[in-house]
Design an enzyme around this catalytic site. Structure first.
Site, PDB file in Angstrom:
ATOM      1  N   GLU A  69       4.153  -5.530   8.642  1.00 55.99           N
ATOM      2  CA  GLU A  69       2.803  -5.374   8.062  1.00 55.99           C
ATOM      3  C   GLU A  69       2.312  -6.667   7.417  1.00 55.99           C
ATOM      4  O   GLU A  69       1.103  -6.881   7.275  1.00 55.99           O
ATOM      5  CB  GLU A  69       2.796  -4.249   7.007  1.00 55.99           C
ATOM      6  CG  GLU A  69       2.915  -2.855   7.608  1.00 55.99           C
ATOM      7  CD  GLU A  69       2.887  -1.747   6.561  1.00 55.99           C
ATOM      8  OE1 GLU A  69       2.670  -0.590   6.937  1.00 55.99           O
ATOM      9  OE2 GLU A  69       3.104  -2.017   5.351  1.00 55.99           O
ATOM     10  N   HIS A  98      10.239  -3.847   3.806  1.00 55.86           N
ATOM     11  CA  HIS A  98      10.611  -2.434   3.791  1.00 55.86           C
ATOM     12  C   HIS A  98      10.912  -1.949   5.201  1.00 55.86           C
ATOM     13  O   HIS A  98      10.329  -2.400   6.172  1.00 55.86           O
ATOM     14  CB  HIS A  98       9.569  -1.537   3.118  1.00 55.86           C
ATOM     15  CG  HIS A  98       8.201  -1.429   3.741  1.00 55.86           C
ATOM     16  ND1 HIS A  98       7.347  -2.495   3.915  1.00 55.86           N
ATOM     17  CD2 HIS A  98       7.506  -0.349   4.185  1.00 55.86           C
ATOM     18  CE1 HIS A  98       6.197  -2.079   4.428  1.00 55.86           C
ATOM     19  NE2 HIS A  98       6.271  -0.773   4.621  1.00 55.86           N
ATOM     20  N   HIS A 130      -1.797   4.268   9.950  1.00 54.98           N
ATOM     21  CA  HIS A 130      -0.427   4.702  10.230  1.00 54.98           C
ATOM     22  C   HIS A 130      -0.452   5.933  11.138  1.00 54.98           C
ATOM     23  O   HIS A 130      -0.026   7.019  10.741  1.00 54.98           O
ATOM     24  CB  HIS A 130       0.306   5.014   8.937  1.00 54.98           C
ATOM     25  CG  HIS A 130       0.424   3.841   7.991  1.00 54.98           C
ATOM     26  ND1 HIS A 130      -0.631   3.367   7.252  1.00 54.98           N
ATOM     27  CD2 HIS A 130       1.478   3.049   7.684  1.00 54.98           C
ATOM     28  CE1 HIS A 130      -0.225   2.341   6.518  1.00 54.98           C
ATOM     29  NE2 HIS A 130       1.051   2.122   6.759  1.00 54.98           N
ATOM     30  N   HIS A 175       0.823  -1.221   0.000  1.00 55.27           N
ATOM     31  CA  HIS A 175       0.000   0.000   0.000  1.00 55.27           C
ATOM     32  C   HIS A 175       0.858   1.273   0.000  1.00 55.27           C
ATOM     33  O   HIS A 175       0.447   2.300   0.531  1.00 55.27           O
ATOM     34  CB  HIS A 175      -0.976  -0.025   1.185  1.00 55.27           C
ATOM     35  CG  HIS A 175      -0.323  -0.081   2.537  1.00 55.27           C
ATOM     36  ND1 HIS A 175      -0.848  -0.774   3.593  1.00 55.27           N
ATOM     37  CD2 HIS A 175       0.822   0.472   3.006  1.00 55.27           C
ATOM     38  CE1 HIS A 175      -0.071  -0.640   4.641  1.00 55.27           C
ATOM     39  NE2 HIS A 175       0.953   0.122   4.323  1.00 55.27           N
TER      40      HIS A 175
HETATM   41  C1  DHB Z   1       5.829   3.826   2.890  1.00 51.67           C
HETATM   42  C2  DHB Z   1       4.854   3.868   3.891  1.00 51.67           C
HETATM   43  C3  DHB Z   1       4.135   2.737   4.183  1.00 51.67           C
HETATM   44  O1  DHB Z   1       3.134   2.751   5.095  1.00 51.67           O
HETATM   45  C4  DHB Z   1       4.382   1.550   3.551  1.00 51.67           C
HETATM   46  O2  DHB Z   1       3.676   0.480   3.932  1.00 51.67           O
HETATM   47  C5  DHB Z   1       5.355   1.496   2.569  1.00 51.67           C
HETATM   48  C6  DHB Z   1       6.078   2.645   2.242  1.00 51.67           C
HETATM   49  C7  DHB Z   1       6.591   5.054   2.557  1.00 51.67           C
HETATM   50  O3  DHB Z   1       6.422   6.074   3.252  1.00 51.67           O
HETATM   51  O4  DHB Z   1       7.339   5.035   1.565  1.00 51.67           O
HETATM   52 FE    FE Z   2       2.397   0.894   5.608  1.00 53.20          FE
END
Ligand code: DHB
Ligand code: FE
Length: 280
Positions: A240, A193, A59, A12
């Protein structure tokens, strides 16, 4: 009775929403991301459900460190897009399904999962970006959505095991709703990530690929993976991915049909992963 027809899994990444909203989808960088969702948009047109049960994480947008529900079910009639600092995204207001949401809350809470009831909530990129990826940019979303928020922001977060078993309880709840609704369940977030600290930018293609393989073929085994493995291998925000186990747990016990699989790096600082699984 209602039934779960399929599950959808997708990252997302908020920059994907920005790329769409700012008209950048044709740029070579973004073309490679959106190409992976061309099949999905066509599939959604052919397989539009009556309701989507959308598992996502907030978030620190609707919730904050002041109040952190582990599992929160959206029972409202509508859920406006949230302002995450640059104004709300120019996407339709999400229409809820209060009757089915209330039924699922009743059934799942009686099955010993303590859900928080949410009657007012703005939804952030965790929900709106998957909607955009799967539906493009319509004037209104083609079906109602029950948002289901999971805490993966502040420890302690729920285990993969608990998420998988919660999915099973959601399946039972849907299958006991007395209306012939086709329901999809979506799991969102991931893949590997990490957004901050010395390991920011961490991508683990081997881990992501194995996660997708196991989510398809051995979700129960995968559900036993402890948090520390997610965080070490997939980065702090890789946690996540436990949300995908809720959607997978809601699928039939028989092996589902893999309709689509996509993986791409990079989008922003992250890996994008996507699956569509159909119940037999
Ligand atoms: C980013 C934020 C998110 O919540 C995520 O799941 C992936 C990337 C971001 O800020 O790049
Ligand atoms: Fe996220």
């Amino acid at each position: 009775m209602a039934r779960i027809t399929a599950s959808v899994y997708t990252s997302h990444v908020p920059a994907i929403g920005a790329a769409l909203d700012l008209g950048k989808t044709g740029e070579p960088y973004w073309q490679k991301v959106f190409a992976g969702y061309e099949f999905s948009k066509a599939w959604m047109r052919d397989n539009t459900p009556d309701v989507i049960f959308l598992v996502f994480n907030d978030h620190a947008t609707a919730f904050s460190l002041e109040m952190i529900p582990t599992f929160a079910i959206g029972c409202a009639a509508e859920f406006p897009p949230a302002d995450e600092g640059w104004g709300p995204r120019p996407v339709p207001v999400v229409q809820g399904h209060p009757e089915l949401a209330a039924h699922i809350a009743q059934s799942v809470i009686q099955d010993d999962f303590d859900l928080t009831i949410v009657n007012k909530m703005n939804v952030d990129h965790g929900l709106t970006v998957p909607m955009s990826l799967m539906f493009g940019q319509p004037a209104s979303w083609p079906c109602p959505v029950i948002p289901f928020a999971v805490n993966v922001v502040q420890y302690p977060v729920p285990s993969g095991r608990r998420c998988f078993n919660l999915g099973r309880a959601i399946r039972k709840a849907v299958e006991s709703f007395d209306a012939p609704l086709k329901v999809q369940i979506w799991g969102t977030g991931g893949m590997s990530h990490q957004l901050q600290g010395p390991r920011a930018g961490l991508i683990n293609r081997a881990f992501d690929s194995a996660f997708l393989d196991r989510l398809i073929a051995d979700p129960e085994g995968l559900s036993k993976m402890p948090h520390i493995d997610y965080v070490r291998e997939a980065g702090s925000e890789g946690i996540e991915l436990v949300m995908w186990l809720i959607a997978r747990g809601a699928m039939s016990d028989a092996q589902p049909k893999l309709a689509h699989r996509f993986y791409h790096v990079p989008a922003s600082n992250t890996a994008v992963g996507h699956l569509i699984l159909e119940n037999a």
